[in-house]
Write an enzyme that holds these catalytic residues in place. Sequence first.
Site, mmCIF file in Angstrom:
data_model
loop_
_atom_site.group_PDB
_atom_site.id
_atom_site.type_symbol
_atom_site.label_atom_id
_atom_site.label_comp_id
_atom_site.label_asym_id
_atom_site.label_seq_id
_atom_site.Cartn_x
_atom_site.Cartn_y
_atom_site.Cartn_z
ATOM 1 N N LYS A 1 0.812 -1.223 0.000
ATOM 2 C CA LYS A 1 0.000 0.000 0.000
ATOM 3 C C LYS A 1 0.845 1.272 0.000
ATOM 4 O O LYS A 1 0.483 2.276 -0.591
ATOM 5 C CB LYS A 1 -0.952 -0.002 1.188
ATOM 6 C CG LYS A 1 -2.000 -1.103 1.061
ATOM 7 C CD LYS A 1 -3.319 -0.708 1.656
ATOM 8 C CE LYS A 1 -4.395 -1.725 1.330
ATOM 9 N NZ LYS A 1 -4.152 -3.071 1.912
ATOM 10 N N GLU B 1 -9.535 6.233 4.204
ATOM 11 C CA GLU B 1 -10.400 5.207 4.780
ATOM 12 C C GLU B 1 -9.501 4.009 5.064
ATOM 13 O O GLU B 1 -8.469 3.840 4.441
ATOM 14 C CB GLU B 1 -11.501 4.815 3.793
ATOM 15 C CG GLU B 1 -11.103 3.757 2.747
ATOM 16 C CD GLU B 1 -10.053 4.223 1.742
ATOM 17 O OE1 GLU B 1 -9.912 5.445 1.539
ATOM 18 O OE2 GLU B 1 -9.347 3.360 1.176
ATOM 19 N N SER C 1 1.786 -9.838 -1.122
ATOM 20 C CA SER C 1 1.473 -8.413 -0.938
ATOM 21 C C SER C 1 1.770 -7.867 0.452
ATOM 22 O O SER C 1 1.934 -6.662 0.621
ATOM 23 C CB SER C 1 0.000 -8.174 -1.268
ATOM 24 O OG SER C 1 -0.822 -9.036 -0.500
HETATM 25 C C1 LIG Z 1 -5.040 -4.153 1.641
HETATM 26 C C2 LIG Z 1 -4.333 -5.391 1.309
HETATM 27 C C3 LIG Z 1 -4.741 -6.227 0.245
HETATM 28 C C4 LIG Z 1 -6.010 -5.987 -0.527
HETATM 29 O O1 LIG Z 1 -6.061 -4.791 -1.224
HETATM 30 P P1 LIG Z 1 -5.831 -4.732 -2.767
HETATM 31 O O2 LIG Z 1 -6.168 -3.343 -3.146
HETATM 32 O O3 LIG Z 1 -6.715 -5.753 -3.390
HETATM 33 O O4 LIG Z 1 -4.405 -5.041 -3.008
HETATM 34 C C5 LIG Z 1 -3.985 -7.322 -0.080
HETATM 35 N N1 LIG Z 1 -2.877 -7.647 0.623
HETATM 36 C C6 LIG Z 1 -2.455 -6.886 1.662
HETATM 37 C C7 LIG Z 1 -1.237 -7.299 2.390
HETATM 38 C C8 LIG Z 1 -3.162 -5.747 2.036
HETATM 39 O O5 LIG Z 1 -2.737 -5.014 3.085
#
Ligand SMILES: *Cc1c(COP(=O)(O)O)cnc(C)c1O
Length: 412
Positions: free
Chosen positions: A105, A127, A394
């Site tokens: 993010k 948000e 992610s």
């Molecule tokens: C917020 C988050 C997501 C989901 O959000 P996307 O916009 O779909 O990427 C996925 N993985 C992690 C680690 C997150 O913090």
Amino acid sequence: MNQSAPNSFRQGPDNRGRFGQFGGRFVAETLMPLILEVEQAYNAAKADPAFMAEWRLLLKDYVGRPSPLWYAGRLTEHFRATAPEGKGAKIYFKREELNHTGAHKINAVMAQILLARRMGRKRIIAETGAGQHGVATATACALFGLQCVVFMGATDVERQQPNVFRMKLLGAEVIPVTSGAATLKDAMNEALRDWVANVHDTYYCIGTVAGPHPYPTMVRDFQCVIGEEAKEQMQQAEGRLPDVLVAAVGGGSSAMGLFHPFLDDPSVAMVGVEAAGRGMDTEEHAASLNRGRPGVLHGNRTYLLQDGDGQIIEAHSISAGLDYPGIGPEHSWLHELGRVQYVGATDSEALEQFQLCSKLEGIIPALECSHGLAHIAKLAPTLDRDKIILLNLSGRGDKDIFTVAKHLGVQL
Ligand SMILES: *Cc1c(COP(=O)(O)O)cnc(C)c1O
């Protein structure tokens, strides 16, 4: 409803911010001038080498990019052990969990905060659901001495105390939202309301590829650093492109960031993994594309979980970051074009892979990307050994240990 394939899957959106019938900007008249201002500022910033250089420097020295590409050898061997003869694809991770604040993010947050500064805005609102986007935004605001207000559903405030405390330590104000089901959807509504009321000094920093145009495009463009790096790193590691990209999809920013640079490479298949919660055929999931219908929410047209009257249904997932009843409009478009395949993984499948990855790779993955791992567990054993799967890892799972402990019946 298949539309004819475009010349390039990377060309969207059109000048009204539409990806086919999806996207656009369905907002109150009072919000329109602000959104146009953001669009103008964004177009100027991305063409300004000084802006891009400042962002790249922050990504390198503050965020810690480039994030490494990791060959998950033990996980690969694990699936090969029970796969049919000659099967068991190689599994690679793009390690976004190593970024500062522990997820992807921050990539788009850093860029948006630079944009807000360029626009002369002193107050940042955001948000957050699980709190990851709130933490990233609070972090960037601390770094630049900006006021930060984070809207968070009261239910999520209760569930995510560690992240609430983190945001406060970083100097942010966290406002619990009690309307609706008091979760992410309601927090986003409240942030949009605040923005209308504080037009002159406020910038709204959105955490995924959702919201009115230009947000889905802008956040995607900034997250593309993931796919661009991965493309180069894969060439170095294997001398070719991967065969399948896999990413979990909440709003869809980590998935778009990985997928987009590969969209026009026809040999690369892509799979977005939605949270199937307690099962795709139960009432408790977050599978907007697999079980939703097009509608309008948060300023754009996209697939949404809704009841017969068009009321938005609450999403459910063990992973708070996937717990969103909508999905970015570009995903809806790629889904209808058939360029990306969207599947589901359940809470329990994700929990199992969370533990397996921790034990075999020494990496505790976020519950979000554990959904991606859950799909890989099904896919890898069906592919030949010379095939390559690349997962967007992610985020890190430290934030999830309380949830996981509870599900495993462990008292901390
Ligand atoms: C917020 C988050 C997501 C989901 O959000 P996307 O916009 O779909 O990427 C996925 N993985 C992690 C680690 C997150 O913090």
